[in-house]
Design a protein around this motif. Structure first.
Motif, PDB file in Angstrom:
ATOM      1  N   GLU A 293       0.729  -1.139   0.026  1.00 54.01           N
ATOM      2  CA  GLU A 293       0.054   0.040   0.025  1.00 54.01           C
ATOM      3  C   GLU A 293       0.910   1.199   0.040  1.00 54.01           C
ATOM      4  OE1 GLU A 293      -2.747  -0.476   3.106  1.00 54.01           O
ATOM      5  OE2 GLU A 293      -3.738  -2.088   2.615  1.00 54.01           O
ATOM      6  N   SER A 294       2.180   1.119   0.370  1.00 53.89           N
ATOM      7  CA  SER A 294       2.980   2.421   0.397  1.00 53.89           C
ATOM      8  C   SER A 294       3.636   2.535  -0.724  1.00 53.89           C
ATOM      9  CB  SER A 294       4.114   2.159   1.463  1.00 53.89           C
ATOM     10  OG  SER A 294       3.547   1.988   2.906  1.00 53.89           O
ATOM     11  N   ASP A 295       3.316   1.637  -1.771  1.00 50.25           N
ATOM     12  CA  ASP A 295       3.834   1.803  -3.340  1.00 50.25           C
ATOM     13  C   ASP A 295       5.049   1.387  -3.223  1.00 50.25           C
ATOM     14  OD1 ASP A 295       3.689   2.105  -6.079  1.00 50.25           O
ATOM     15  OD2 ASP A 295       4.344   4.266  -5.791  1.00 50.25           O
ATOM     16  N   VAL A 296       5.702   0.376  -2.259  1.00 47.93           N
ATOM     17  CA  VAL A 296       7.156  -0.124  -2.291  1.00 47.93           C
ATOM     18  C   VAL A 296       7.160  -1.593  -2.859  1.00 47.93           C
ATOM     19  CG1 VAL A 296       9.103  -0.643  -0.906  1.00 47.93           C
ATOM     20  CG2 VAL A 296       7.675   1.453  -0.448  1.00 47.93           C
ATOM     21  N   PRO A 297       7.932  -1.702  -3.947  1.00 51.47           N
ATOM     22  CA  PRO A 297       7.836  -3.253  -4.491  1.00 51.47           C
ATOM     23  C   PRO A 297       8.689  -4.018  -3.465  1.00 51.47           C
ATOM     24  CG  PRO A 297       8.624  -1.525  -6.200  1.00 51.47           C
ATOM     25  CD  PRO A 297       8.636  -0.806  -4.910  1.00 51.47           C
ATOM     26  N   VAL A 298       8.487  -5.315  -3.272  1.00 53.69           N
ATOM     27  CA  VAL A 298       8.857  -6.244  -2.214  1.00 53.69           C
ATOM     28  C   VAL A 298       9.450  -7.331  -2.841  1.00 53.69           C
ATOM     29  CG1 VAL A 298       7.054  -5.394  -0.369  1.00 53.69           C
ATOM     30  CG2 VAL A 298       6.676  -7.543  -1.828  1.00 53.69           C
ATOM     31  N   ALA A 299      10.653  -7.874  -2.264  1.00 55.07           N
ATOM     32  CA  ALA A 299      11.090  -8.892  -2.292  1.00 55.07           C
ATOM     33  C   ALA A 299      11.121 -10.022  -1.225  1.00 55.07           C
ATOM     34  CB  ALA A 299      12.746  -9.014  -2.875  1.00 55.07           C
ATOM     35  N   ARG A 300       9.830 -10.513  -0.936  1.00 54.03           N
ATOM     36  CA  ARG A 300       9.700 -11.295   0.319  1.00 54.03           C
ATOM     37  C   ARG A 300      10.019 -12.844   0.309  1.00 54.03           C
ATOM     38  NH1 ARG A 300       3.550 -13.138   2.314  1.00 54.03           N
ATOM     39  NH2 ARG A 300       4.355 -14.304   4.106  1.00 54.03           N
ATOM     40  N   VAL A 301      10.863 -12.903   1.461  1.00 52.87           N
ATOM     41  CA  VAL A 301      11.458 -14.449   1.721  1.00 52.87           C
ATOM     42  C   VAL A 301      10.211 -14.928   2.585  1.00 52.87           C
ATOM     43  CG1 VAL A 301      13.022 -15.824   2.540  1.00 52.87           C
ATOM     44  CG2 VAL A 301      13.566 -13.872   1.341  1.00 52.87           C
ATOM     45  N   ILE A 302       9.563 -16.068   2.299  1.00 54.36           N
ATOM     46  CA  ILE A 302       8.671 -16.854   2.931  1.00 54.36           C
ATOM     47  C   ILE A 302       9.097 -17.678   3.986  1.00 54.36           C
ATOM     48  CG2 ILE A 302       6.478 -18.265   2.783  1.00 54.36           C
ATOM     49  CD1 ILE A 302       5.817 -17.250   0.189  1.00 54.36           C
ATOM     50  N   ILE A 303       8.880 -17.489   5.292  1.00 52.43           N
ATOM     51  CA  ILE A 303       9.538 -18.379   6.389  1.00 52.43           C
ATOM     52  C   ILE A 303       8.413 -18.996   7.029  1.00 52.43           C
ATOM     53  CG2 ILE A 303      11.528 -16.706   6.707  1.00 52.43           C
ATOM     54  CD1 ILE A 303      10.064 -15.374   8.989  1.00 52.43           C
ATOM     55  N   GLY A 304       8.971 -20.146   7.859  1.00 49.48           N
ATOM     56  CA  GLY A 304       7.865 -20.980   8.552  1.00 49.48           C
ATOM     57  C   GLY A 304       7.125 -20.225   9.625  1.00 49.48           C
ATOM     58  N   ASN A 305       7.984 -19.621  10.443  1.00 48.81           N
ATOM     59  CA  ASN A 305       7.361 -18.920  11.807  1.00 48.81           C
ATOM     60  C   ASN A 305       6.856 -17.686  11.208  1.00 48.81           C
ATOM     61  OD1 ASN A 305       7.945 -21.170  13.460  1.00 48.81           O
ATOM     62  ND2 ASN A 305      10.105 -20.337  13.646  1.00 48.81           N
ATOM     63  N   PRO A 306       5.708 -17.203  12.211  1.00 50.97           N
ATOM     64  CA  PRO A 306       5.250 -16.077  11.941  1.00 50.97           C
ATOM     65  C   PRO A 306       5.976 -14.474  12.387  1.00 50.97           C
ATOM     66  CG  PRO A 306       4.309 -16.980  14.094  1.00 50.97           C
ATOM     67  CD  PRO A 306       5.130 -17.815  13.200  1.00 50.97           C
ATOM     68  N   THR A 307       5.765 -13.614  11.593  1.00 52.66           N
ATOM     69  CA  THR A 307       6.388 -12.344  11.861  1.00 52.66           C
ATOM     70  C   THR A 307       5.783 -11.801  13.233  1.00 52.66           C
ATOM     71  OG1 THR A 307       6.568 -12.073   9.322  1.00 52.66           O
ATOM     72  CG2 THR A 307       6.437 -10.050  10.886  1.00 52.66           C
ATOM     73  N   ARG A 308       6.769 -11.149  14.015  1.00 59.91           N
ATOM     74  CA  ARG A 308       6.600 -10.241  15.307  1.00 59.91           C
ATOM     75  C   ARG A 308       5.448  -9.180  15.294  1.00 59.91           C
ATOM     76  NH1 ARG A 308      11.113  -6.528  17.157  1.00 59.91           N
ATOM     77  NH2 ARG A 308      11.833  -5.689  14.791  1.00 59.91           N
ATOM     78  N   GLU A 309       4.969  -8.988  16.215  1.00 61.99           N
ATOM     79  CA  GLU A 309       4.199  -7.741  16.391  1.00 61.99           C
ATOM     80  C   GLU A 309       4.963  -6.913  17.500  1.00 61.99           C
ATOM     81  OE1 GLU A 309      -0.458  -9.655  15.754  1.00 61.99           O
ATOM     82  OE2 GLU A 309       0.415  -9.006  17.870  1.00 61.99           O
ATOM     83  N   SER A 310       4.745  -5.551  17.272  1.00 59.20           N
ATOM     84  CA  SER A 310       5.335  -4.599  18.239  1.00 59.20           C
ATOM     85  C   SER A 310       4.175  -3.696  18.569  1.00 59.20           C
ATOM     86  CB  SER A 310       6.276  -3.797  17.690  1.00 59.20           C
ATOM     87  OG  SER A 310       7.626  -4.622  17.455  1.00 59.20           O
ATOM     88  N   PHE A 311       4.091  -3.429  19.869  1.00 60.32           N
ATOM     89  CA  PHE A 311       2.810  -2.598  20.507  1.00 60.32           C
ATOM     90  C   PHE A 311       3.115  -1.432  21.061  1.00 60.32           C
ATOM     91  CE2 PHE A 311      -0.688  -2.315  23.485  1.00 60.32           C
ATOM     92  CZ  PHE A 311      -1.731  -2.394  22.688  1.00 60.32           C
ATOM     93  N   THR A 312       2.741  -0.190  20.885  1.00 56.79           N
ATOM     94  CA  THR A 312       3.050   0.932  21.398  1.00 56.79           C
ATOM     95  C   THR A 312       1.932   1.442  22.090  1.00 56.79           C
ATOM     96  OG1 THR A 312       4.784   1.270  19.964  1.00 56.79           O
ATOM     97  CG2 THR A 312       3.995   3.344  20.987  1.00 56.79           C
ATOM     98  N   VAL A 313       1.882   2.076  23.070  1.00 54.37           N
ATOM     99  CA  VAL A 313       0.580   2.626  23.752  1.00 54.37           C
ATOM    100  C   VAL A 313       1.167   4.099  24.227  1.00 54.37           C
ATOM    101  CG1 VAL A 313      -1.003   2.629  25.876  1.00 54.37           C
ATOM    102  CG2 VAL A 313      -0.229   0.669  24.843  1.00 54.37           C
ATOM    103  N   ASN A 314       0.343   5.050  23.740  1.00 56.63           N
ATOM    104  CA  ASN A 314       0.631   6.523  24.073  1.00 56.63           C
ATOM    105  C   ASN A 314      -0.344   6.806  25.339  1.00 56.63           C
ATOM    106  OD1 ASN A 314       2.312   7.230  22.026  1.00 56.63           O
ATOM    107  ND2 ASN A 314       0.403   7.100  20.663  1.00 56.63           N
ATOM    108  N   GLU A 315       0.122   7.321  26.596  1.00 58.39           N
ATOM    109  CA  GLU A 315      -0.516   7.431  27.736  1.00 58.39           C
ATOM    110  C   GLU A 315      -1.022   9.055  27.712  1.00 58.39           C
ATOM    111  OE1 GLU A 315      -0.224   6.251  32.416  1.00 58.39           O
ATOM    112  OE2 GLU A 315       1.534   7.593  31.705  1.00 58.39           O
ATOM    113  N   ARG A 316      -2.324   9.286  27.510  1.00 61.15           N
ATOM    114  CA  ARG A 316      -2.831  10.565  27.201  1.00 61.15           C
ATOM    115  C   ARG A 316      -2.416  11.563  28.721  1.00 61.15           C
ATOM    116  NH1 ARG A 316      -6.953   8.527  23.683  1.00 61.15           N
ATOM    117  NH2 ARG A 316      -7.737   7.751  25.824  1.00 61.15           N
ATOM    118  N   SER A 317      -2.717  10.995  29.814  1.00 54.79           N
ATOM    119  CA  SER A 317      -2.480  11.617  30.864  1.00 54.79           C
ATOM    120  C   SER A 317      -1.095  12.260  31.225  1.00 54.79           C
ATOM    121  CB  SER A 317      -3.025  11.015  32.154  1.00 54.79           C
ATOM    122  OG  SER A 317      -2.112   9.647  32.236  1.00 54.79           O
TER     123      SER A 317
END
Length: 326
Positions: free
Chosen positions: A84-108
Motif C-alpha cells: 500500500e506504500s507503493d514499495v516493491p517487495v522481495a519477500r522471503v517466506i519463512i515458517g514462523n510468524p512475523t512478530r508484532e510490536s505494540f506501542t501505547v501512548n498515555e494521554r494523561s
C-alpha cells in the motif's frame, strides 16, 4: 533556497529488514499494572528498520525495493501494508510468524510505552535465502540499507556477510543496527548510523562528551569498519565523522507526537540525498529534516514530503567540530 531531491528514475535503493514487525499503535488514558488498560482503536503499520526506510524513501520519490523475511498471517499483513506504500517487495517466506510490536501512548502524561517482541526463529536455509534474495536485488542498486535488529537464530556476524556481498557487487552499504549485529561488523560498511547509546555499547565506553563520541566514531573509521559515521543525538541533532572531517548538525526543536521511526526517516532521507550525489553533510541535513517531520506523525506512519521540505529549509549548516579531537 535549499534544494530538495527530485525524482530520478535511475535512483535505486534496496533495503534489508531481517526482523520486520506488524506495528500496532494505540492510546489510553492511563497505563498501570494489574488493571485492564482500555485503549482506543489501533493503528497498524508495516515496521522494522529497513521497511520503514523503504516507505519513507518512497515518500521522497526514491525508487526503492524492500527485502525481508515474513511468515504467517502477520507477515502477510505486513506485506500488504508495504504494498500500500507503493514499495516493491522481495519477500522471503519463512515458517514462523512475523512478530508484532505494540506501542501505547498515555494521554494523561504524554508518555509512550513500547513493547517489542524478539521475532521469529529463522532456519539456516531461510537465512541463506535472504542473502540470495538481497544479492539479486542489490545487483543494480545504488545503495543498500540494512537496518534493524537480528531475529533469533541469526548469527551475530550476519551483517558482515551482507557487507561482503555489497563489497562484491560494488554497492555502498548503509548500516543501522545495534548489539551483536553491530559489534560483529569488522569491515566493508560505507556509512554507519548508530545512536549514542548504540555507539557506547559498540565501543564499551560511556562516551559522556562530544569529543569522546567523535573519537569513538573516528576509531571505527580508522579500524576500517566504515568510511563514515553519523551519530544520531536525538534532540541534539547529529555528529558526522569521516576520515577528514568532524562536524555537528543541530536539531530542529518541535513538540513530538511520537519518536517511533524518526531514526529510520533520517536514514531514508540521507540515503536519498546520497543517491542524488549530494555531499554527506547536505544529506545528513536532509535526514534531520525528515526525522523532524516524522516526530509529528503517529506510530510508524510516514511523514509528508511537504513537511520534510519545509524543515529542510530550517536545518542549520554544520558546525565544524574538528578542534574537539585530540
Amino acid at each position: 533556497m535549499k534544494e530538495s531531491p527530485k525524482s530520478d528514475a535511475r535512483m535505486s535503493i534496496v533495503t534489508l529488514t531481517m526482523n520486520p514487525a506488524l506495528d500496532i499503535t494505540t492510546n489510553a488514558d492511563v497505563v498501570r499494572h494489574t488493571d485492564k488498560i482500555r485503549c482506543d482503536g489501533a493503528r497498524y503499520d508495516a515496521g522494522g528498520g529497513g521497511i520503514n526506510v523503504a516507505r519513507f524513501a518512497r515518500v521522497l520519490d526514491a525508487s526503492v525495493t524492500a527485502v525481508y523475511p515474513a511468515g504467517g498471517p502477520t507477515g502477510a499483513l505486513v506485506t500488504d501494508l508495504v504494498g500500500e506504500s507503493d514499495v516493491p517487495v522481495a519477500r522471503v517466506i519463512i515458517g514462523n510468524p512475523t512478530r508484532e510490536s505494540f506501542t501505547v501512548n498515555e494521554r494523561s502524561t504524554g508518555k509512550q510505552y513500547r513493547f517489542v517482541l524478539p521475532g521469529p526463529q529463522l532456519t539456516p536455509a531461510e537465512q541463506a535465502q535472504c542473502l540470495d534474495t538481497l544479492r539479486r536485488a542489490a545487483a543494480s542498486a545504488q545503495f543498500v540499507v540494512a537496518s534493524g535488529s537480528l531475529p533469533p537464530g541469526v548469527p551475530a556476524d550476519f551483517y558482515q556477510r551482507v557487507a561482503d556481498i555489497c563489497g562484491e557487487l560494488g554497492v555502498p552499504l548503509i548500516l543501522d543496527t545495534s548489539g551483536g549485529g553491530l559489534n560483529h561488523v569488522k569491515a566493508g560498511v560505507f556509512l554507519l548510523k548508530p545512536s549514542v547509546r548504540e555507539l557506547r555499547e559498540c565501543v564499551g565506553s560511556p562516551l559522556e562528551t562530544e569529543s569522546e563520541q567523535l573519537a569513538a566514531a573516528h576509531g571505527l573509521i580508522d579500524r576500517g569498519v566504515t568510511q563514515a559515521v553519523v551519530v544520531s543525538l536525538g534532540s541534539e541533532g547529529a555528529l558526522v565523522a569521516t576520515s577528514r572531517d568532524s562536524m555537528r548538525i543541530p536539531a530542529i526543536p518541535v513538540h513530538a507526537v511520537s519518536g517511533v521511526g524518526a531514526g529510520d526517516a533520517m536514514v531514508a532521507a540521507m540515503t536519498v540525498g546520497l543517491s542524488n550525489a549530494w555531499p554527506l553533510s547536505k544529506a545528513v541535513r536532509f535526514g534531520i529534516a525528515a526525522a523532524t517531520a516524522k516526530l509529528l506523525t503517529p506510530g510508524t506512519s510516514a511523514c509528508t514530503r511537504a513537511d520534510v521540505d519545509r524543515f529542510f529549509e530550517l536545518v542549520s549548516e554544520p558546525i565544524d567540530d574538528s578542534a574537539l579531537l585530540p
